[in-house]
Design an enzyme around this catalytic site. Structure first.
Site, PDB file in Angstrom:
ATOM      1  N   THR A  21      -6.520  -9.951   9.789  1.00  0.00           N
ATOM      2  CA  THR A  21      -5.280 -10.695   9.543  1.00  0.00           C
ATOM      3  C   THR A  21      -5.279 -11.406   8.201  1.00  0.00           C
ATOM      4  O   THR A  21      -4.382 -12.196   7.905  1.00  0.00           O
ATOM      5  CB  THR A  21      -5.062 -11.734  10.657  1.00  0.00           C
TER       6      THR A  21
ATOM      7  N   TYR B 248      -7.254 -18.597   7.144  1.00  0.00           N
ATOM      8  CA  TYR B 248      -6.190 -17.638   6.837  1.00  0.00           C
ATOM      9  C   TYR B 248      -4.823 -18.312   6.985  1.00  0.00           C
ATOM     10  O   TYR B 248      -4.450 -18.754   8.080  1.00  0.00           O
ATOM     11  CB  TYR B 248      -6.260 -16.421   7.759  1.00  0.00           C
TER      12      TYR B 248
ATOM     13  N   GLN C 176     -20.575  -9.985   8.939  1.00  0.00           N
ATOM     14  CA  GLN C 176     -19.358  -9.403   8.358  1.00  0.00           C
ATOM     15  C   GLN C 176     -19.593  -9.243   6.864  1.00  0.00           C
ATOM     16  O   GLN C 176     -19.900 -10.210   6.171  1.00  0.00           O
ATOM     17  CB  GLN C 176     -18.148 -10.303   8.606  1.00  0.00           C
TER      18      GLN C 176
ATOM     19  N   SER D 208     -12.434  -4.758   4.169  1.00  0.00           N
ATOM     20  CA  SER D 208     -11.920  -4.229   2.902  1.00  0.00           C
ATOM     21  C   SER D 208     -12.377  -2.795   2.627  1.00  0.00           C
ATOM     22  O   SER D 208     -12.911  -2.506   1.560  1.00  0.00           O
ATOM     23  CB  SER D 208     -12.345  -5.141   1.741  1.00  0.00           C
TER      24      SER D 208
ATOM     25  N   CYS E 201      -9.438  -3.917  -1.168  1.00  0.00           N
ATOM     26  CA  CYS E 201      -8.222  -4.711  -1.402  1.00  0.00           C
ATOM     27  C   CYS E 201      -7.066  -3.852  -1.907  1.00  0.00           C
ATOM     28  O   CYS E 201      -6.217  -4.315  -2.675  1.00  0.00           O
ATOM     29  CB  CYS E 201      -8.496  -5.848  -2.382  1.00  0.00           C
TER      30      CYS E 201
ATOM     31  N   LYS F 292      -2.342   3.167  -4.938  1.00  0.00           N
ATOM     32  CA  LYS F 292      -1.090   2.577  -5.431  1.00  0.00           C
ATOM     33  C   LYS F 292      -1.238   1.899  -6.793  1.00  0.00           C
ATOM     34  O   LYS F 292      -0.243   1.537  -7.418  1.00  0.00           O
ATOM     35  CB  LYS F 292      -0.540   1.584  -4.418  1.00  0.00           C
TER      36      LYS F 292
ATOM     37  N   ARG G 296      -0.482  -6.524  -3.268  1.00  0.00           N
ATOM     38  CA  ARG G 296      -1.280  -7.741  -3.133  1.00  0.00           C
ATOM     39  C   ARG G 296      -1.708  -8.280  -4.497  1.00  0.00           C
ATOM     40  O   ARG G 296      -1.723  -9.492  -4.719  1.00  0.00           O
ATOM     41  CB  ARG G 296      -2.509  -7.448  -2.276  1.00  0.00           C
TER      42      ARG G 296
ATOM     43  N   GLY H  68      -6.817  -3.839   7.142  1.00  0.00           N
ATOM     44  CA  GLY H  68      -5.777  -4.796   6.799  1.00  0.00           C
ATOM     45  C   GLY H  68      -4.546  -4.031   6.346  1.00  0.00           C
ATOM     46  O   GLY H  68      -4.600  -3.296   5.369  1.00  0.00           O
TER      47      GLY H  68
ATOM     48  N   ASN I 296      -4.083   4.723   8.321  1.00  0.00           N
ATOM     49  CA  ASN I 296      -5.497   4.341   8.330  1.00  0.00           C
ATOM     50  C   ASN I 296      -6.171   4.636   9.664  1.00  0.00           C
ATOM     51  O   ASN I 296      -7.345   5.010   9.717  1.00  0.00           O
ATOM     52  CB  ASN I 296      -5.638   2.855   7.991  1.00  0.00           C
TER      53      ASN I 296
END
Length: 418
Positions: A107, A141, A265, A295, A299, A305, A315, A374, A384
């Site tokens: 998230t 977050y 993580q 990730s 990211c 893109k 982002r 994400g 994905n």
């Protein structure tokens, strides 16, 4: 083994149920002896390095036989299980008994920030219906808003809590000195606040979101053990900790009879490999700490893109992600885009997109318990999730081909010795 129920089960008498259980035990024993004799007969010609894989296959076989017995007793079929109906593989979180979907939904940035609450609900629904049981968030977050949105969606959907694995992370909880870090005070108060926002009685895993040099390791481990003993969490893990720090936490836990971490993580993708491929496997074999990675698309860099600059809706265009924009337009960033173009023919050959190839590449590492995705829109998430179909195609030949293009495969001590 699952215990046989007393009385009638699925319309069968207790005697019939016991008979089925005995048959299952006998089959387990015969298959176990067959595996043992096979291992002994080939002991001379088989290297010791293959023993962990052999043990993993043996455990998988036992799990399958156990499941077959249970389904038969309850007059159910494999079609009844979520893993079968969705095709989503599940793995143990480290060497714990917690089974997590090999793809999870994160998230970070999205919930409470980049996307609306309605889109967040769509993403969670798609993920859950695709077999994802792991949902990850953190107190930091969107300053806690991500936890609120996640909790509201869980309450609205009414999904069985026992079918979910909810994780959150602690460190940055507020502006006050006592509202951040890993002191006993903040771990306990921070987790209580997270549970209130999530509207849950407990989380499955609580992570220390980064190491805290201002707090003694014993205090951190004692506080994590306390929240687990109090029923506020089932397990605890680390995030962005070094191998030495994780080993220290394990040693302290063993010394004082406390609960050690089960998972780290870590960032893991085509351009970030050292920690997950060299350091964490050693920790897994020594102390059972698994890897939950985040990730997988770097990211969004690997999504393709950014091949022709930075789109306005991406982002990297956000003010707080200026560092990502600088990384993309740097010389190293341009080199990475060149390597991604070289990887595109492999993706085409496998009949998948570049993001699907990148996620499947992360999953091909058996040391990875789960990969956190994400996504900012349903189409991206569905794409994905399609990496599951690409995973069986990730042969050693394909992996070597990718390694040759990337040119960044890390080498462990074992590789140097050989």
């Amino acid at each position: 083994m699952l215990a046989a129920r007393t009385g009638t089960v699925g319309g069968k008498s207790a005697d019939e149920s016991l008979k089925l259980r005995k048959q299952s035990v006998l089959s387990l024993g015969s298959r176990d002896r067959a595996l043992k004799s096979s291992a002994e007969s080939s002991k001379e010609g088989r290297p010791r390095a293959g023993q962990p894989q052999q043990r993993a296959r043996r455990l998988a076989l036992l799990r399958e036989l156990e499941m077959n017995w249970y389904l038969r007793v309850c007059e159910l079929s494999h079609e009844y299980t979520i893993a079968y109906t969705t095709g989503m593989p599940h793995r143990n979180l480290g060497k714990s008994g917690l089974r997590v979907s090999c793809l999870g939904l994160g998230t970070w940035v999205t919930f409470g920030g980049q996307i609306s609450d309605e889109v967040a609900e769509q993403l969670m629904t798609i993920a859950y219906e695709s077999g994802v049981n792991l949902f990850d968030t953190a107190e930091v977050y969107a300053a806690g808003k991500a936890e609120v949105i996640l909790g509201n969606i869980l309450k609205k959907k009414g999904w069985r809590r026992s079918s979910l694995v909810i994780t959150t992370k602690l460190y940055w909880g507020g502006k006050a000195e006592t509202e951040r870090g890993l002191s006993r005070k903040h771990i306990i108060e921070g987790l209580k606040a997270s549970l209130q926002r999530l509207q849950l009685e407990y989380v499955d895993v609580v992570f220390a979101n980064r190491p805290d040099n201002n707090t003694p390791m014993e205090e951190i481990v004692r506080a994590m053990t306390h929240v687990i003993n109090q029923g506020m969490a089932m397990y605890w893990g680390t995030s962005r900790w070094s191998a030495m720090e994780i080993m220290e936490a394990y040693s302290v836990a063993r010394q004082f009879n406390m609960i050690p971490p089960v998972c780290e993580q870590a960032e893991y993708h085509l351009f970030q490999r050292e920690k997950v491929e060299v350091q964490l496997p050693e920790l897994y074999h020594k102390i059972g700490v698994g890897a939950m990675t985040w990730s997988p698309l770097a990211c969004g860099i690997i999504s393709g893109k950014y091949g022709n600059g930075v789109p306005e809706s991406s982002r990297a265009s956000l003010k707080c992600y200026q560092w990502l924009k600088e990384k993309i337009i740097s010389e190293e960033g341009r080199k990475q885009q060149g390597k991604l173009k070289d990887l595109s023919p492999i993706a085409e050959r496998l009949g998948c997109t570049l993001p699907q190839l990148a996620v499947a590449w992360c999953l091909r590492n058996e040391g990875v318990s789960s990969v956190l995705l994400g996504s900012s829109n349903p189409e991206q998430l569905i794409e994905n999730l399609g990496a599951i179909q690409v995973l069986p195609k990730m042969t050693s030949h394909i992996v070597n081909e990718i390694d040759n293009i990337l040119g960044n495969k890390p080498y462990s001590k074992k590789d140097y010795r050989s």
